[in-house]
Design a protein around this motif. Structure first.
Motif, short mmCIF file in Angstrom:
data_model
loop_
_atom_site.label_atom_id
_atom_site.label_comp_id
_atom_site.label_asym_id
_atom_site.label_seq_id
_atom_site.Cartn_x
_atom_site.Cartn_y
_atom_site.Cartn_z
N TYR A 1 17.65 15.91 29.47
CA TYR A 1 18.77 15.83 30.40
C TYR A 1 18.57 14.65 31.34
O TYR A 1 17.51 14.49 31.95
CB TYR A 1 18.89 17.12 31.21
N ARG A 2 19.60 13.84 31.47
CA ARG A 2 19.49 12.67 32.35
C ARG A 2 20.28 12.85 33.64
O ARG A 2 19.90 12.43 34.71
CB ARG A 2 20.00 11.42 31.62
N ILE A 3 21.46 13.43 33.49
CA ILE A 3 22.32 13.66 34.67
C ILE A 3 22.80 15.09 34.65
O ILE A 3 23.29 15.58 33.63
CB ILE A 3 23.55 12.72 34.65
N LYS B 1 29.61 16.30 35.89
CA LYS B 1 29.07 15.38 34.89
C LYS B 1 27.71 15.82 34.38
O LYS B 1 26.87 16.32 35.14
CB LYS B 1 28.94 14.01 35.54
N ALA C 1 24.72 14.50 31.39
CA ALA C 1 24.34 13.51 30.38
C ALA C 1 22.98 13.87 29.83
O ALA C 1 22.09 14.28 30.58
CB ALA C 1 24.33 12.11 30.97
N THR D 1 20.10 12.80 26.43
CA THR D 1 19.83 11.96 25.27
C THR D 1 19.93 12.81 24.02
O THR D 1 19.73 14.02 24.04
CB THR D 1 18.43 11.32 25.33
N LEU E 1 23.01 8.47 23.88
CA LEU E 1 23.28 9.24 25.09
C LEU E 1 24.63 9.92 24.99
O LEU E 1 25.63 9.30 24.62
CB LEU E 1 23.26 8.30 26.31
N THR F 1 27.42 11.84 27.16
CA THR F 1 27.87 12.07 28.53
C THR F 1 29.09 12.97 28.50
O THR F 1 30.03 12.75 27.73
CB THR F 1 28.23 10.74 29.23
N THR G 1 32.07 14.84 30.88
CA THR G 1 32.69 15.01 32.20
C THR G 1 33.63 16.19 32.13
O THR G 1 34.23 16.48 31.09
CB THR G 1 33.44 13.75 32.68
N TYR H 1 31.47 11.76 25.53
CA TYR H 1 31.32 10.35 25.18
C TYR H 1 29.92 10.15 24.60
O TYR H 1 28.93 10.50 25.23
CB TYR H 1 31.52 9.51 26.44
N HIS H 2 29.87 9.63 23.39
CA HIS H 2 28.58 9.44 22.73
C HIS H 2 28.35 7.96 22.51
O HIS H 2 29.13 7.29 21.87
CB HIS H 2 28.61 10.19 21.39
N HIS I 1 23.48 0.06 31.48
CA HIS I 1 24.61 0.86 31.03
C HIS I 1 25.62 0.03 30.26
O HIS I 1 26.82 0.26 30.30
CB HIS I 1 25.29 1.53 32.23
#
Lengths: 146, 143
Positions: free
Chosen positions: B71-73, B79, B81, B83, B94, B96, B98, B112-113, B125
């Motif tokens: 998990y990144r975000i 939101k 995000a 990996t 990644l 993401t 929303t 969104y991939h 980014h």
């Protein structure tokens, strides 16, 4: 009702190198696992190649013409011949461009099948995530009704 | 004119935003919807915090397809995000998500991939997708 194969033990799916990690490959339907693995490896090179803005610009330029001379590409970007050559090597290695030599002239052209590989990857994952979101909707709906 | 090719999937889900968000961070729920196909099963474990890992094992017949990421975000409840690690390719991709509240029982999820060709683009980014998509648009128009 047909008998399920409950006796069989599950074993980890085989993978080429990293100890069985990862989803089904987008290229699994392409015959052998080796083929799928090699397509994935090519894709790594492709994504790396397209990760650089200069290289993307070169591809952009090339797709407008059937073929261009290396010298013309360099001139279009005001880039040194050396600089362009380095980028072109990366693009060639990724299979994104093909070189054709005529006498002393080197012509480059976009290799469309490689770009189609990227398209395949996108299609696979678009379908994959679409399916998962459908499932998520089902799961949450069911939960609401309970 | 590149939007048709973006790896972006949207869905309107008739459930509260919090529920839709948390579904991605709950092992039991993940196992329920991250299914490879009908009649198949999955198991999942996850550590729902930034830097925490998740693992989903999809079972198709007697084959297990393990899958993992980090998990990144985690930005409740807007939101998310993480990996998505591929077996074969070096660079991680990644995903993401929303979440937009359309109503108390309706949420729009956008997934969104994107692929990160190198560490630099990951930090900046710069997925480069916009340009790639323009190229692909042409490929599809040609075929």
């Amino acid at each position: 009702m047909a008998e399920q194969e409950k006796g069989k033990k599950s074993r980890p799916g085989k993978s080429p190198s990293k100890g069985g990690k990862g989803p089904a490959s987008p290229f699994d339907h392409h015959g052998s696992k080796q083929e799928a693995a090699s397509k994935e490896e090519r894709l790594t090179l492709v994504f790396h190649a397209l990760g650089d803005p200069s290289r993307r610009q070169i591809i952009d330029l090339l797709r407008e013409s059937p073929a261009l001379k290396v010298g013309n590409i360099a001139a279009a970007f005001e880039m040194s011949l050396n600089g362009v050559s380095k980028h072109i090597k990366v693009l060639e290695r990724a299979g994104l461009v093909v070189r054709h030599v005529e006498g002393r002239d080197h012509f480059l052209a976009v290799n469309w099948p490689t770009l189609e590989l990227v398209s395949e990857w996108l299609d696979f994952y678009r379908q994959f995530w679409s399916g998962r979101l459908d499932n998520l909707e089902e799961v949450l709906k069911k939960r609401n009704e309970e | 004119m590149k939007t048709q090719l973006s790896l972006e999937v949207k869905r309107k889900i008739p459930a509260p935003r919090q529920a839709v968000f948390e579904a991605w961070l709950d092992a039991d729920t993940l196992a329920k919807f991250m299914l490879p196909g009908k009649g198949m099963t999955s198991t999942a474990v996850c550590n729902p915090k930034v830097g925490g890992k998740y693992e989903i094992i999809m079972k198709a017949g007697d084959q297990e397809i393990p899958h993992e990421g980090e998990y990144r975000i985690i930005d409740r409840f807007e939101k998310l995000a993480f990996t998505w690690v591929s077996a074969y390719t070096q660079p991680d991709s990644l995903v993401t998500l929303t979440f937009k509240e359309l109503g108390p029982e309706e949420t729009e999820v956008t997934l969104y991939h994107e692929n990160f060709p190198n560490e630099e683009s990951r930090t900046n980014h710069e997925g480069g997708w916009a340009e790639i998509l323009e190229i692909l648009e042409e490929v599809l128009l040609k075929s």
